[in-house]
Scaffold this active site. Structure first.
Site, PDB file in Angstrom:
ATOM      1  N   LYS A 284       0.841  -1.194   0.000  1.00 22.02           N
ATOM      2  CA  LYS A 284       0.000   0.000   0.000  1.00 22.02           C
ATOM      3  C   LYS A 284       0.878   1.247   0.000  1.00 22.02           C
ATOM      4  CE  LYS A 284      -4.225  -1.595   2.307  1.00 22.02           C
ATOM      5  NZ  LYS A 284      -5.098  -1.446   3.489  1.00 22.02           N
ATOM      6  N   GLU A 370     -19.332  -8.649   9.123  1.00 17.30           N
ATOM      7  CA  GLU A 370     -20.424  -8.017   9.865  1.00 17.30           C
ATOM      8  C   GLU A 370     -21.378  -9.035  10.476  1.00 17.30           C
ATOM      9  OE1 GLU A 370     -19.041  -5.169   6.652  1.00 17.30           O
ATOM     10  OE2 GLU A 370     -19.640  -7.284   6.708  1.00 17.30           O
ATOM     11  N   ARG A 398     -25.667  -5.607   6.101  1.00 12.71           N
ATOM     12  CA  ARG A 398     -25.097  -6.893   5.704  1.00 12.71           C
ATOM     13  C   ARG A 398     -25.294  -7.967   6.772  1.00 12.71           C
ATOM     14  NH1 ARG A 398     -20.818  -6.069   1.705  1.00 12.71           N
ATOM     15  NH2 ARG A 398     -19.472  -7.567   2.724  1.00 12.71           N
TER      16      ARG A 398
END
Length: 633
Positions: A284, A370, A398
């Site tokens: 990243k 979730e 979700r």
């Protein structure tokens, strides 16, 4: 921002992936350098998702170079890493408009480009969508290829594993690229690993392996020995045993910043049939030192100075609701040893950084999961602990079955701190918290609270911990009205609103949440009664019935969809009581609100002060005219 030929001579000539594919392989490294520089310069002007995109420059170039996009389907997961993709697919000169009103969408969007084959925003959907596309191609007899690019964070979600399990059994032609950007490039991502990648991705090796398996299967003892040996060697050399067991041909890990190896490996894999899995290791923030050093900070920065790495901060306007929650959680944990904080991979966004440092044994980041987060909290509550699930409104969608089946049905005292409720702004339609009041208030046993300001938010969070049932406190992104937050915490009377202004015009405005400040201004102009309802469920029915008795019109205001929202709860009460009072329900209209600033989104929904004034005052004027005609007649 355009791509001037002097700074980006190759990139400035690429208007589509077809232009990229006309370049020589030896030119791709230069394209990557120009693309990375262009991303840094562009995002610096306005801000946006940054570190993840820098990490996928070479991978994006290689995919579009090898695959015949858009005929071949390329599906990105989440979309944080898709800025390079947007640049290479005809949107280069509009990149500086990303996330702004009428600008480029923050994530891949089918409405924006034919190269965006699937709209995303929430994580872990890419493999399922790509599998559907691969099966469709198979049924049509089409030769197009399908690629899903998913990150190491997104693959932690159960949905990704469900898709992998299904894909391995269907044997459709699908390539899953795992963009692993959470680990450094170790020794096995060197020349030997690249050699294995090229050999294992070749058709000759694949054919020989399958032929060998067929022969060995006729000799059970030898076959079992060979199978075990192969798995043992893969466990030592390549971390792909799991994906092989799921039915994929695993290749990697390879260096995701080595453009030559990426191109060669992808070329080989494009020729193979059946489920393929490519594991690439990226970094990243690659190519920009500040982002490499702190990719979390540089995940989605605002405007910054690319030379110094200084991020320009907005002027402080008081603590945000997220900060109010984070401070409350720490304060509450000091006095309540049973309190547990849970997040599905949103520690920074949900305000849990300080809590995670001060109470590490009571902090649980369950990754992008979730559903698991909610049921995990239910299990904790069963044993007498006090779980607080810090989750965005749009992400709780979700885990809706778990919310109903595992928490509410068993009446377990789980507290849901719903951040980003209402209109969030630049992340757009996929992240607008427009539906939580509707989907929560229909669930039995739930208590649903909507604070008007920061101080009330703190008291509501405390109130939630005193209840013997599931509860939710929903609050918006950003700062509130600037109300001072008290250090003390006290429980509010459940299901009780408060009259903030007594009016004499005959109009009552019932507000649920942080639009109260605007509502009070309108109430002053109309001499209306203004009520801070506080609780969506249980509704303060006694107060509403009192208002009905001494007013001849009601308006409800909420930052939630009108369909099934708080206003609908008031309308249901009026219907049940037999009242024939005129009522106007004001909230988010029945359409998706696109990206822009939070103020832009409020205006688009008609919920800024100007929009609220226009709607309420216009309706009230028309109502009074009609009432005057009826009385006069």
């Amino acid at each position: 921002m355009t791509a001037p030929r002097t700074l980006h001579p190759l990139l400035s000539r690429i208007e589509s992936p077809a232009d990229l594919r006309r370049l020589k392989p030896s030119q791709l490294g230069e394209v990557c350098q120009e693309l990375r520089d262009y991303l840094i310069r562009s995002v610096a002007t306005r801000g946006g998702h940054f570190a993840a995109g820098l990490g996928t420059v070479e991978l994006t170039v290689a995919l579009h170079y090898v695959y015949d996009t858009p005929e071949d389907r390329l599906v990105w997961d989440v979309g944080h890493q898709a800025y390079p993709h947007k640049v290479l697919t005809g949107r280069r000169d509009r990149l500086a408009t990303i996330k702004q009103k009428d600008g480029l969408a923050p994530f891949p969007s089918r409405a924006e480009s034919k190269y965006d084959t699937f709209g995303v925003g929430h994580s872990s959907t890419s493999i399922s969508a790509a599998l559907g596309m691969a099966v469709a191609a198979q049924r049509e007899g089409a030769k197009r290829r399908v690629v899903a690019v998913i990150g190491d964070g997104a693959i932690t979600a159960g949905m990704a594993f469900e898709a992998l399990n299904n894909a391995g059994s269907l044997k459709a032609d699908l390539l899953v690229v795992l963009n692993d950007n959470d680990m450094s490039i170790s020794e096995n991502v060197g020349a030997m690993s690249h050699y294995f990648a090229r050999i294992l991705s070749g058709r000759t090796y694949a054919a020989l392996r399958e032929r060998g398996k067929k022969v060995l299967r006729q000799m059970p003892t030898v076959w079992e020995l060979a199978r075990r040996s192969e798995e043992h060697m893969k466990g030592m050399v390549l971390p792909g045993t799991l994906f092989e067991e799921l039915g994929f041909n695993y290749i990697g890990p390879i260096d995701g910043h080595d453009i030559d190896t990426l191109v060669q490996t992808l070329r080989n894999q494009r020729k193979l049939r059946g489920p393929q899995f490519l594991h690439v290791v990226t970094r990243k923030g690659k190519g920009y030192a500040p982002a490499e050093a702190d990719p979390i900070k540089w995940h989605g920065p605002g405007p910054f100075d690319p030379a110094s790495g200084t991020i320009f901060k907005d002027k402080a306007t008081g603590p945000s609701f997220t900060q109010v929650f984070g401070q409350w959680l720490c304060d509450m944990a000091e006095r309540e040893p049973r309190l547990i904080g849970i997040t599905p991979a949103m520690r920074e966004g949900s305000g849990l950084v300080e809590f995670s440092k001060r109470f590490p044994d009571r902090y649980f980041d369950v990754a992008i999961a979730e559903q698991h987060a909610v049921t995990f909290a239910a299990g904790l509550a069963c044993e007498g602990l006090k779980p607080v699930v810090a989750i965005y409104s749009t992400f709780l969608q979700r885990a809706y079955d778990q919310l109903i089946h595992d928490v509410a049905l068993q009446n377990l005292p789980v507290v849901f701190a719903l951040d980003r409720a209402g209109l969030v702004g630049s992340d757009g339609a996929t992240h607008q918290g427009a539906f939580d009041l509707s989907y929560l208030r229909c669930i039995p046993n739930m208590v649903v609270m909507a604070p008007a300001d920061e101080n009330e938010c703190r008291h509501m969070l405390y109130t939630a911990t005193t209840l013997a049932c599931p509860s939710a406190v929903r609050y918006p992104r950003g700062a509130g009205a600037g109300v001072a937050v008290e250090a003390a915490m006290h429980a509010l009377p459940v299901g009780r609103g408060e009259i903030r202004r007594e009016g004499r015009s005959g109009l009552a405005i019932l507000c649920f949440g942080t639009l109260l400040a605007s509502t009070l201004l309108i109430g002053e102009r109309l001499d209306a009664t203004v009520v801070n309802m506080r609780f969506v469920k249980p509704l303060d029915e006694e107060l509403v019935l009192r208002l009905i008795a001494r007013h001849h019109a009601l308006v409800t205001v909420e930052e939630n969809t009108v369909a099934g929202g708080a206003g609908a709860a008031v309308a249901e009460l009026l219907s049940a009581s037999g009242a024939a009072l005129p009522q106007l329900l004001v909230g988010i209209p029945d359409r998706f609100i696109e990206h822009g600033s939070r103020d832009d989104c409020l205006a688009a929904a008609g919920l800024d002060l100007a929009g609220l004034s226009r709607t309420i005052e216009g309706w009230w004027t028309a109502h009074n005219s009609d009432r005057s005609r009826r009385v006069g007649g």
